[in-house]
Design an enzyme around this catalytic site. Structure first.
Site, PDB file in Angstrom:
ATOM      1  N   ASP A  57      -4.339   8.461   2.590  1.00 21.96           N
ATOM      2  CA  ASP A  57      -3.894   7.180   3.138  1.00 21.96           C
ATOM      3  C   ASP A  57      -4.897   6.697   4.188  1.00 21.96           C
ATOM      4  O   ASP A  57      -5.544   7.509   4.842  1.00 21.96           O
ATOM      5  CB  ASP A  57      -2.518   7.392   3.789  1.00 21.96           C
ATOM      6  CG  ASP A  57      -1.855   6.083   4.150  1.00 21.96           C
ATOM      7  OD1 ASP A  57      -2.277   5.042   3.632  1.00 21.96           O
ATOM      8  OD2 ASP A  57      -0.904   6.113   4.961  1.00 21.96           O
ATOM      9  N   GLU A  58      -5.033   5.404   4.360  1.00 22.75           N
ATOM     10  CA  GLU A  58      -5.900   4.826   5.392  1.00 22.75           C
ATOM     11  C   GLU A  58      -7.322   5.391   5.344  1.00 22.75           C
ATOM     12  O   GLU A  58      -7.871   5.813   6.361  1.00 22.75           O
ATOM     13  CB  GLU A  58      -5.315   5.084   6.797  1.00 22.75           C
ATOM     14  CG  GLU A  58      -3.889   4.646   6.990  1.00 22.75           C
ATOM     15  CD  GLU A  58      -3.738   3.180   7.350  1.00 22.75           C
ATOM     16  OE1 GLU A  58      -4.657   2.392   7.063  1.00 22.75           O
ATOM     17  OE2 GLU A  58      -2.674   2.822   7.884  1.00 22.75           O
ATOM     18  N   GLN A  88      -9.410  -3.356   7.712  1.00 18.67           N
ATOM     19  CA  GLN A  88      -8.499  -2.877   8.751  1.00 18.67           C
ATOM     20  C   GLN A  88      -9.007  -1.621   9.434  1.00 18.67           C
ATOM     21  O   GLN A  88      -8.235  -0.859  10.012  1.00 18.67           O
ATOM     22  CB  GLN A  88      -7.103  -2.635   8.172  1.00 18.67           C
ATOM     23  CG  GLN A  88      -6.418  -3.917   7.746  1.00 18.67           C
ATOM     24  CD  GLN A  88      -4.960  -3.693   7.390  1.00 18.67           C
ATOM     25  OE1 GLN A  88      -4.133  -3.388   8.225  1.00 18.67           O
ATOM     26  NE2 GLN A  88      -4.652  -3.835   6.108  1.00 18.67           N
ATOM     27  N   ARG A 144      -0.027  -9.308  10.815  1.00 19.85           N
ATOM     28  CA  ARG A 144       1.263  -8.674  11.137  1.00 19.85           C
ATOM     29  C   ARG A 144       2.388  -9.678  11.008  1.00 19.85           C
ATOM     30  O   ARG A 144       3.559  -9.335  10.977  1.00 19.85           O
ATOM     31  CB  ARG A 144       1.289  -8.116  12.569  1.00 19.85           C
ATOM     32  CG  ARG A 144       0.318  -7.001  12.890  1.00 19.85           C
ATOM     33  CD  ARG A 144       0.338  -5.904  11.912  1.00 19.85           C
ATOM     34  NE  ARG A 144      -0.738  -6.095  10.946  1.00 19.85           N
ATOM     35  CZ  ARG A 144      -0.861  -5.388   9.833  1.00 19.85           C
ATOM     36  NH1 ARG A 144       0.026  -4.474   9.529  1.00 19.85           N
ATOM     37  NH2 ARG A 144      -1.854  -5.607   8.999  1.00 19.85           N
ATOM     38  N   LYS A 162       0.806  -1.208   0.000  1.00 21.80           N
ATOM     39  CA  LYS A 162       0.000   0.000   0.000  1.00 21.80           C
ATOM     40  C   LYS A 162       0.855   1.281   0.000  1.00 21.80           C
ATOM     41  O   LYS A 162       0.673   2.157  -0.838  1.00 21.80           O
ATOM     42  CB  LYS A 162      -0.897  -0.021   1.239  1.00 21.80           C
ATOM     43  CG  LYS A 162      -1.768   1.171   1.373  1.00 21.80           C
ATOM     44  CD  LYS A 162      -2.249   1.286   2.797  1.00 21.80           C
ATOM     45  CE  LYS A 162      -1.117   1.765   3.693  1.00 21.80           C
ATOM     46  NZ  LYS A 162      -1.552   2.131   5.036  1.00 21.80           N
ATOM     47  N   THR A 163       1.785   1.315   0.935  1.00 26.46           N
ATOM     48  CA  THR A 163       2.599   2.525   1.041  1.00 26.46           C
ATOM     49  C   THR A 163       3.441   2.725  -0.206  1.00 26.46           C
ATOM     50  O   THR A 163       3.626   3.839  -0.683  1.00 26.46           O
ATOM     51  CB  THR A 163       3.508   2.442   2.282  1.00 26.46           C
ATOM     52  OG1 THR A 163       2.715   2.037   3.383  1.00 26.46           O
ATOM     53  CG2 THR A 163       4.125   3.786   2.579  1.00 26.46           C
TER      54      THR A 163
END
Length: 780
Positions: A248-249, A279, A631, A60-61
């Site tokens: 973002d997010e 998420q 994670r 994503k980043t």
DNA sequence: GATTTAGATATTTTT
DNA sequence: TATCTAAATC
């Protein structure tokens, strides 16, 4: 390599802007190398609204930063014409660094890359007067907000015990998250506080903010929105300015943030939101998963790209996460699969699920696992323990200390939220802006100057009546006899000192030097040095750290602005240490080895979540489980216990329903909970009543009763609720626990109320007032 | 006004 | 159990 012909900080000329409008594809765009087709699509789709649904570990980043780099390198826009919003300062920092790495100097001038709050603060400073503020407004943090709420409630003569300031502040915060000004709050919601006064209190709160020339976090966005709505010309300016918007997010945006984005995106319509509905774990803070679910409706013609290739975890870990999250309804739906090759590593370990007797056994097992991993050549920093709530951390810390394993707790009280730091900052705030009443109240009697609650109340009454700030009022009051004795002397020196410090600042004393002077001259340092409590040294160290941080800034004003919005400066360097953190804090991070303890009903999913938000709450807890599992890169170990101490009481607990939602094929399960008695049951305790001597903490009710009774010659404790309390002294090694059921041959069954390793206080069910216990107590 | 004591209360926490 | 706040006492 992608350097532009002119300095990127210079304003582009008309012809350059025209040229920029026509995209010039850069054939040497090697920053695109290594992207998979979906990622590349997400980077190169630059026209119109775009939603990138990026599952955990799908890059994503990388997509976001590459997209930003691409827009700039292809000259679709100048850096200053892009708006990139994140939620955390850390994410903003990372984004900036990575974009700069991709395109070098061309990325300089990314002025509008930051958090929602920092960007809206920037905008608000420019147009503060349109919101009835001065551009020097202060931004209050949670602590200030709660104190202000307290004043507002007290001014209405409402009992602050029944109706807490914290409650009011969370209501107000909730409304601000929903972009509701006092006028817009639905009338029936007034009954949520103080018998219908909620909205009225909200209104007075807002008025007080205006008088203080201050904003809370929510205001930053709300003021932006109202300014934009009332001033279309101004909004049009920003439309001109922002050619590309990146978010973002997105799943974590609240209504206010959504409206803010909508207003700004109306210009170019080039808005790209990246997020993952699975998420979304900040619903309790106002985040609306609906925002991301509704995206295509909100932005007609939007394109949706799914990133489902996961480059992080093994197939078992992905299967476990997918299986759990699949129980949620109303998802946009994605299926993660191993990004490299068909199967991934065929030797990958299955997800472990283990049942233990109690929390201590769980800590022992997990820490042993870590130890053997280290013995096989692993690194501490590869391991993380993710818990639902911070109280679960203690057991792990204790065990890790015992084993001598280095660890770090991530999160917890942050540097700038510590009392001593906030005190020091309040001094600085007061020196810079005398009208900052909240700062005044905070430090006027810190260290003690003889100015107590009564005096402060008196001053506040006068200040309210006069419409002045406390600092400007005090010299006038000192002329009169309203304040006498120690209070008068204290206030005089306080005011004189502040004035003196301000002169020094104006005469060019460097601000970090001034900070040291303030701490010394005010007696603050002295106070801490005289304090012999174990924390005082840490506090002094923290202040040293603060002064050091101050030295890094050009001006006091710059530093204070930074502090108000960027609260995460504290020592970041993480060495080779095991990390302990909450699931919330773990979002965005990853480790080869992840431990997920405490998967028990009521703990995780947390009872309160279910009580308060029902199905919605449960689904959010499940997303938290999803975040936790994803994670892990290689090993993921989930565990639950049969007995757990919660708020000092033992409770037997059941495995979390999430455990049952794991896929059998990818999980290896084992349980050690077949005990019929508590550990320590075979050990005896001889009871005699003794003086307990000094112990650091007698404040809990159990120990307090115990202490009252000790040394009085009494053989038994007082009768409470018809039950006798007996104090026993251990004859051997203690294995008993608070809440544990025990048996005494004479008195029958009882429950341990207090224990410190050598002494016990037991509550026997069927006993009146009895004599010495001379026989053994046995665990059952 | 400061210090001590008693009682109630208890997630998660990007800014 | 541990922490915070308000009342009670010095």
């Amino acid at each position: 390599m992608f350097s532009m012909s002119s300095s990127p900080n210079r304003r582009p000329s008309i012809s350059e802007m025209a040229a920029a409008r026509a995209p010039v594809p850069d054939t040497n765009a090697n920053y695109l190398d290594g992207l998979n087709p979906e990622q590349r699509d997400a980077v190169e789709t630059t026209e119109g609204p775009l939603l990138v649904l990026a599952g955990a570990g799908t890059g994503k980043t990388r997509v976001l930063t590459t997209r930003l780099a691409h827009i700039i390198a292809s000259k679709l826009a100048w850096p200053s014409q892009t708006l990139t919003v994140t939620f955390t300062n850390k994410a903003a920092r990372e984004m900036r660094e990575r974009a700069l790495k991709l395109i070098g100097d061309a990325g300089e001038g990314l002025r509008w890359l930051g958090t929602f709050h920092s960007i809206s603060a920037q905008i608000l400073r420019r147009h503060a007067e349109l919101a009835g503020l001065k551009s020097s407004f202060t931004i209050l943090d949670t602590d200030d907000v709660i104190r202000l709420c307290k004043q507002v409630i007290e001014a209405e003569n409402i009992d602050t015990k029944r109706w807490t300031p914290r409650h009011l502040s969370s209501l107000i915060d909730g409304w601000k998250n929903r972009a509701l000004t006092p006028a817009k709050v639905p009338k029936d919601e007034a009954w949520q506080f103080a018998d219908g006064k909620a909205i009225q209190l909200y209104e007075t709160y807002q008025n007080r903010l205006k008088v203080l020339n201050a904003c809370d976090f929510g205001d930053l966005l709300i003021h932006n929105i109202t300014i934009f709505q009332k001033n279309p010309d101004l909004l049009a300016d920003y439309h001109q300015r922002f050619k590309y918007i990146l978010v973002d997010e997105y799943q974590d945006t609240n209504v206010a943030q959504y409206l803010w984005l909508r207003l700004l995106a109306r210009g170019s319509n080039n808005i790209c939101c990246v997020g993952d509905d699975d998420q979304s774990i900040y619903g309790w803070r106002g985040a609306e998963v609906d925002n991301i679910l509704r995206f295509e409706k909100d932005f007609p013609g939007a394109k949706v790209i799914r990133l489902e290739r996961n480059y992080r975890s093994t197939k078992h870990i992905l299967a476990a996460a997918s299986s759990v999250i699949d129980f949620n309804k109303g998802r946009l739906g994605k299926t993660l699969y191993v990004g490299d090759g068909e199967q991934g590593n065929p030797d990958a370990e299955k997800v472990q699920v283990r049942g233990l007797w109690d929390g201590e056994a769980e800590a022992r097992l997990i820490c042993d696992d870590i130890e053997s991993y280290i013995n096989k050549g692993g690194q501490y920093e590869d391991c993380a323990i993710l818990v639902r709530a911070s109280w679960q951390m203690r057991l792990f810390e204790e065990r890790l200390i015992m084993l001598g394993i280095p660890y770090r707790v991530i999160g917890g009280p942050r540097f700038f939220e510590r009392a001593e730091i906030r005190d020091a900052l309040a001094y600085l705030r007061l020196v810079r802006s005398p009208d900052d009443d909240l700062a005044f109240e905070r430090v006027v009697n810190q260290p003690k100057r003889g100015v107590g609650a009564t005096t402060i109340q008196k001053l506040q009454t006068f200040a309210r009546a006069d419409g002045r700030s406390l600092f400007t009022l005090v010299p006038m009051v000192l002329q009169t006899d309203e304040v006498k004795g120690p209070a008068k002397r204290g206030l005089t020196t306080f005011i004189d000192q502040i004035n003196l410090w301000r002169d020094r600042l104006n005469n060019g004393m460097p601000h970090h030097e001034l900070a040291q002077v303030i701490l010394d001259e005010s007696g603050y340092t002295d106070m801490l040095q005289k304090d012999r409590s174990p924390q005082s040294q840490t506090r002094l160290d923290n202040l040293k750290e603060l002064i050091h941080a101050l030295g890094q800034f050009d001006s006091l004003a710059g530093f204070l602005e930074h502090v108000e919005l960027v609260m995460d400066v504290g020592g970041q360097s993480s060495g080779n240490e095991v990390q302990i953190l909450t699931l919330h804090a773990a979002k965005g991070l990853e480790w080869p080895m992840v431990f997920l303890p405490g998967w028990e009903e009521e703990v995780f999913p947390s009872r309160r979540s279910l009580d308060e938000s029902g199905m919605k709450g449960l689904e959010e807890e499940r997303r938290l489980a999803y975040v936790g599992i994803t994670r892990a890169r290689e090993k993921c170990a989930i565990s639950f216990v049969a007995n757990r101490m919660i708020f000092g009481r033992w409770q037997s607990v059941l495995p979390s329903r999430f455990v049952d939602e794991l896929p059998h094929d990818n999980v290896e399960a084992s349980s050690e909970t077949g005990y019929s008695t508590m550990p320590g049951a075979d050990q005896g305790f001889q009871g005699t009543i003794e003086d307990l001597g000094e112990r650091s903490n007698y404040t809990s009710p159990g120990w307090r009763r115990l202490k009252e009774n000790a040394g009085k010659g009494s053989k038994t404790g007082p009768v409470i609720d018809g039950k006798a309390e007996l104090i026993a002294t251990s004859s051997g090694k203690s294995g008993f626990k608070i809440g544990q059921r025990v048996h005494h041959e004479k008195f029958g069954y009882g429950q341990v109320l207090a224990a410190d390793g050598t002494k016990l206080q037991v509550n026997f069910k069927n006993v009146g007032l009895k004599k010495v216990i001379s026989t053994f107590v046995t665990g059952v």
